[in-house]
Design an enzyme around this catalytic site. Structure first.
Site, mmCIF file in Angstrom:
data_model
loop_
_atom_site.group_PDB
_atom_site.id
_atom_site.type_symbol
_atom_site.label_atom_id
_atom_site.label_comp_id
_atom_site.label_asym_id
_atom_site.label_seq_id
_atom_site.Cartn_x
_atom_site.Cartn_y
_atom_site.Cartn_z
ATOM 1 N N ASP A 14 0.724 -1.227 -0.046
ATOM 2 C CA ASP A 14 -0.032 -0.080 -0.038
ATOM 3 C C ASP A 14 0.884 1.135 -0.080
ATOM 4 O O ASP A 14 0.502 2.291 -0.636
ATOM 5 C CB ASP A 14 -0.905 0.052 1.388
ATOM 6 C CG ASP A 14 -2.019 -1.007 1.193
ATOM 7 O OD1 ASP A 14 -2.826 -1.150 2.209
ATOM 8 O OD2 ASP A 14 -1.998 -1.508 0.106
ATOM 9 N N SER A 72 -34.889 -6.782 -20.311
ATOM 10 C CA SER A 72 -34.871 -7.449 -18.999
ATOM 11 C C SER A 72 -35.101 -8.902 -19.320
ATOM 12 O O SER A 72 -35.311 -9.114 -20.754
ATOM 13 C CB SER A 72 -36.170 -6.603 -18.486
ATOM 14 O OG SER A 72 -37.272 -6.977 -19.019
ATOM 15 N N GLU A 116 -25.446 -18.249 -14.344
ATOM 16 C CA GLU A 116 -24.762 -17.213 -13.389
ATOM 17 C C GLU A 116 -25.580 -16.850 -12.444
ATOM 18 O O GLU A 116 -26.771 -16.545 -12.490
ATOM 19 C CB GLU A 116 -24.271 -16.106 -14.535
ATOM 20 C CG GLU A 116 -23.409 -16.494 -15.527
ATOM 21 C CD GLU A 116 -23.256 -15.731 -16.718
ATOM 22 O OE1 GLU A 116 -22.884 -14.334 -16.514
ATOM 23 O OE2 GLU A 116 -23.638 -15.820 -17.965
ATOM 24 N N LYS A 142 -27.384 -14.012 -10.252
ATOM 25 C CA LYS A 142 -27.912 -12.587 -10.754
ATOM 26 C C LYS A 142 -27.737 -11.890 -9.423
ATOM 27 O O LYS A 142 -28.504 -11.850 -8.636
ATOM 28 C CB LYS A 142 -29.652 -13.034 -10.946
ATOM 29 C CG LYS A 142 -30.132 -11.612 -11.515
ATOM 30 C CD LYS A 142 -31.564 -11.999 -11.996
ATOM 31 C CE LYS A 142 -32.304 -10.867 -12.391
ATOM 32 N NZ LYS A 142 -32.680 -9.834 -11.514
ATOM 33 N N ARG A 195 -29.357 1.359 -16.623
ATOM 34 C CA ARG A 195 -30.103 0.563 -17.449
ATOM 35 C C ARG A 195 -31.371 1.352 -17.715
ATOM 36 O O ARG A 195 -31.611 1.399 -18.815
ATOM 37 C CB ARG A 195 -30.834 -0.678 -16.654
ATOM 38 C CG ARG A 195 -31.443 -1.507 -17.542
ATOM 39 C CD ARG A 195 -32.018 -2.876 -16.954
ATOM 40 N NE ARG A 195 -32.994 -3.420 -17.805
ATOM 41 C CZ ARG A 195 -34.338 -2.773 -18.259
ATOM 42 N NH1 ARG A 195 -34.704 -1.859 -17.498
ATOM 43 N NH2 ARG A 195 -34.956 -3.396 -18.992
ATOM 44 N N GLU A 245 -23.292 -5.631 -13.344
ATOM 45 C CA GLU A 245 -24.231 -5.357 -12.075
ATOM 46 C C GLU A 245 -23.299 -4.712 -11.004
ATOM 47 O O GLU A 245 -22.233 -5.237 -10.547
ATOM 48 C CB GLU A 245 -24.849 -6.826 -11.641
ATOM 49 C CG GLU A 245 -25.958 -6.406 -10.443
ATOM 50 C CD GLU A 245 -27.128 -5.947 -11.197
ATOM 51 O OE1 GLU A 245 -27.304 -6.007 -12.692
ATOM 52 O OE2 GLU A 245 -28.175 -5.628 -10.557
ATOM 53 N N CYS A 275 -44.679 24.783 8.173
ATOM 54 C CA CYS A 275 -44.748 26.432 8.058
ATOM 55 C C CYS A 275 -45.004 27.043 6.861
ATOM 56 O O CYS A 275 -44.712 28.150 6.627
ATOM 57 C CB CYS A 275 -43.194 26.715 8.776
ATOM 58 S SG CYS A 275 -42.075 26.376 7.288
ATOM 59 N N CYS A 318 -38.881 27.109 11.497
ATOM 60 C CA CYS A 318 -40.007 26.099 11.144
ATOM 61 C C CYS A 318 -40.170 25.265 12.482
ATOM 62 O O CYS A 318 -39.475 24.781 13.115
ATOM 63 C CB CYS A 318 -39.580 25.204 10.242
ATOM 64 S SG CYS A 318 -40.694 23.806 9.790
HETATM 65 ZN ZN ZN Z 1 -41.056 24.228 7.542
#
Ligand code: ZN
Length: 694
Positions: free
Chosen positions: A34, A83, A113, A115, A136, A170, A423, A441
């Site tokens: 690192d 899809s 595979e 999903k 997508r 994905e 408010c 508020c």
């Molecule tokens: Zn408010």
């Protein structure tokens, strides 16, 4: 360095870093430490600062993201992003495979595979360079999230070869990362998928970079530079090009051998599962059973025809490819109707829409309210009052609307009101959220008071919501400091406030004055200044409000970002909060009321001489006496010093052990004193901590 030399060096460093990233993130087999990586990265970043025009859009430094706002424009897909047809029993999948084999002259093979339950993404590469990342969307158009996608380390900005390809994959968040991130969120997400999808839609890519999203690529549409014949070849190619591909793959055919073609694949992929259709049935069933043990969530499996020429012959229906089918595992879900959407105003003014649904039992509990987070989330679901929805409670987390099953009669989507329900102020949009901008508020005032007295903050007993409501309505209490100025004796005139109750409230108020500074600090309720950040600040040596106020006045963001765990956005937000005049006024009033705005150093309480007071220390290298080296930092803190993670102009001392690297040079450059372990031990010996009595 000449421009030409710089260009050559930038190229060399970029290639090294890219190769390392691939080894680290994709192959999980790093060859650089690192520290070596950081050093190369710093060199590249500094060259790019000196020669900004030599910085390429796919530079490894582009990973850190930017604060530039993007509007997430819509773009059209250039490949079919359809899809899949779905089945809910694994027998259906095998029947589908048998049918395709039956109608085909030659032997067909099928991949299976996982999903992944994440966010579907299309990555467009032109001549090897990532030019666009698109969600997508509706299949025809998606959102351009290129800047966000670039922060995902397992997505190469440049492929190993100059091919043009659209990659489907994905994007997801591993379960353990989800648990870690979600636990610190004000509004937790229901599941990793929602968090991944929500993150990808963030406007600031630096926010995205903070979430360790990753990807599995599962489909490639090559338009130049490669001509694969099978899906298995596509997967191999994607992997060779530097993309992350799942290794959990099954390959099945009628006789399980595919005329002997499988033997070389078996050798190349010992981790795959091979077999005939009976083996496919077993595989589907076993995958379903063992999915809980995976480090990521999957919501099903996908079976695909392996031979690409066969796929072409099968073609598409209007909605789905005929050459693939999804086997969906059902999540524990209930179906209900959205009866209303309430709008809640939080203490920060953030507006949260919450769906009131007809109560429905899911996984042993009844769901009647479901948070909808924000307008983006509602748009994503295309949700409105009157819609039938599937709701879930995955794991042990808060309920979520999974999807709309049937729209209401008007086919509309719910819109956030223009005005605050409490408010009437016009709402403003910041990021994905709507806010009421009026700090007076009543809903925000109430939220702030309840937050201040709540558990985890000042923890004032006997001051519950009912009492707070009375104090607000009858006695016009507005701010936490009012709680300390109020004459609680006046409450005796009101019904429900007996002498005992009043004395308990007074006792709670008195007791709260003993809360330590760190608790007072986070009880102020400033954005980004929660429990964790308050602890980090105090433990790093900012033990009084005056020190923090001075930082705020000076705008010293860097003084905070050197503290491990505090990023730039947090530092800026905290200092902005502390500059606000109303916050200053509150602090002064609370201080006058007797609350703690100073905290003694732990060592100071134990009697250690504060020899490092006013100094800022950084540490590098390894030590004989201090392993881990945080032990040395503890000694500094006990004696009044501040401790930071990296050397800056404010660093006064660098404690340097064996093998200290770039920090040494930096310390010399800023004129910090470099202290060896031996010298440090001598300093400590001069200011010993007295032995405790116990
Ligand atoms: Zn408010």
């Amino acid at each position: 360095m000449t421009r030409k030399e710089a260009a050559r060096e930038i190229k060399r460093l970029s290639e090294l870093l890219r190769r390392h990233e691939h080894e680290y993130y994709v192959l999980a087999a790093p060859t650089l430490s690192d520290r070596e990586y950081d050093a190369l990265y710093d060199q590249l970043a500094s060259l790019e600062r000196d020669f900004p025009d030599l910085r390429t859009p796919d530079s490894p430094t582009a990973r850190v993201g930017s604060d530039l706002s993007s509007e997430l424009p819509e773009v059209e897909h250039t490949i079919p992003v359809l899809s899949l047809d779905k089945a809910y029993a694994h027998e259906e999948i095998v029947a589908w495979a048998r049918k395709i084999q039956g109608s085909s002259g030659a032997e067909v093979s099928f991949t299976v595979e996982e999903k992944i339950d994440g966010s579907s993404m299309v990555l467009y590469y032109e001549k090897g360079v990532l030019v666009r990342g698109v969600t997508r969307g509706n299949g025809l158009k998606g959102n351009d999230v290129t800047a966000n996608v670039k922060t995902i380390r397992t997505i190469p900005l440049r492929l190993a070869r100059a091919v043009s390809v659209a990659v489907r994959g994905e994007v997801f968040l591993p379960i353990d990362e989800f648990a870690r991130i979600n636990s610190s969120m004000e509004i937790p997400y229901a599941n990793p998928r929602n968090l991944a999808a929500g993150t990808l839609r963030r406007v600031r890519s630096s926010d995205v970079a903070a979430v360790p999203l990753t990807i599995f690529a599962y489909e490639g549409f090559f338009t130049g530079g490669a001509d694969p014949k099978s899906h298995v070849e596509v997967l191999s190619l994607l992997e060779e090009l530097g993309l992350r591909v799942s290794t959990r793959i099954g390959l099945f055919s009628a006789d399980g051998e595919l005329g002997g073609k499988l033997s070389s694949l078996r050798e190349r992929h010992p981790e795959w599962t091979f077999g005939d259709f009976d083996a496919m049935v077993r595989y589907l069933g076993a995958q379903r059973e063992t999915r809980r043990a995976l480090p990521y969530e999957i919501d099903g499996l996908v079976a695909k025809v392996n031979e690409l020429d066969r796929r072409e012959l099968l073609g598409y229906t209007g909605h789905h490819p005929r050459w693939a089918i999804a086997y969906k595992f059902e999540a524990p879900e209930g179906v209900t109707v959205v009866q209303g959407i309430d709008v809640q105003v939080g203490r920060t003014g953030r507006i949260t829409p919450v769906a009131r649904v007809r109560p429905v039992a899911v996984g042993g509990t009844t769901i009647s309210n479901v948070t909808l987070h924000n307008q983006d989330y509602i748009n994503m679901l295309d949700l409105a009052i009157g819609d039938s929805v599937a709701v879930s409670r995955r794991g042990d987390v808060i309920p979520a609307v999974e999807r709309v099953i049937e729209k209401n009669d008007t086919n509309s989507t719910w819109r956030m009101p223009d005005r605050c329900p409490a408010c009437e102020s016009g709402l403003v949009v910041v990021g994905a959220h709507h806010f009421c901008p009026n700090r007076d508020c009543p809903a925000q005032v109430r939220g702030r008071l309840l937050f201040f007295v709540g558990r985890g903050q000042m923890d004032i007993e006997n001051l519950g919501p009912e009492t707070i409501d009375v104090l607000m309505e009858r006695e016009s209490l507005r701010a936490p400091a009012d709680l300390y100025a109020f004459d609680y004796g006046k409450l005796a005139e009101l019904p429900g406030f007996g002498e005992k109750k009043i004395s308990l409230i007074r006792a709670g108020i008195e007791k709260s004055k003993a809360q330590p500074f760190r608790v007072v600090l986070q009880s102020l309720g400033l954005a980004e200044l929660g429990q964790k950040v308050a602890e980090l600040l105090v433990d790093s040596g900012y033990r009084s409000i005056d020190e923090l106020l001075a930082l705020a006045d000076a705008g010293s963001v860097e003084a905070l970002t050197v503290i491990p765990g505090i990023g730039e956005k947090t530092a800026q937000t905290v200092l902005e909060g502390l500059r606000r005049p109303d916050v200053r006024e509150q602090i002064e009033r609370l201080r006058a009321a007797g609350l703690s705005f100073v905290e003694e150093a732990r060592g100071e309480a134990a009697g250690a001489e504060q020899i490092f007071k006013g100094q800022t220390w950084c540490v590098t290298g390894s030590f004989e006496r201090f392993t881990p080296r945080e032990l040395a930092m503890e000694e500094v803190k006990r004696r009044g010093g501040k401790v930071v993670a990296s050397v800056s102009g404010k660093t006064t001392h660098l404690l340097a052990g064996e093998g200290g690297g770039s920090k040494l040079e930096k310390a010399r450059a800023v004129g910090a004193r470099i202290v060896s372990e031996e010298e440090f031990l001598l300093m400590l010996a001069r200011a010993p901590e007295p032995k405790r009595e116990d």
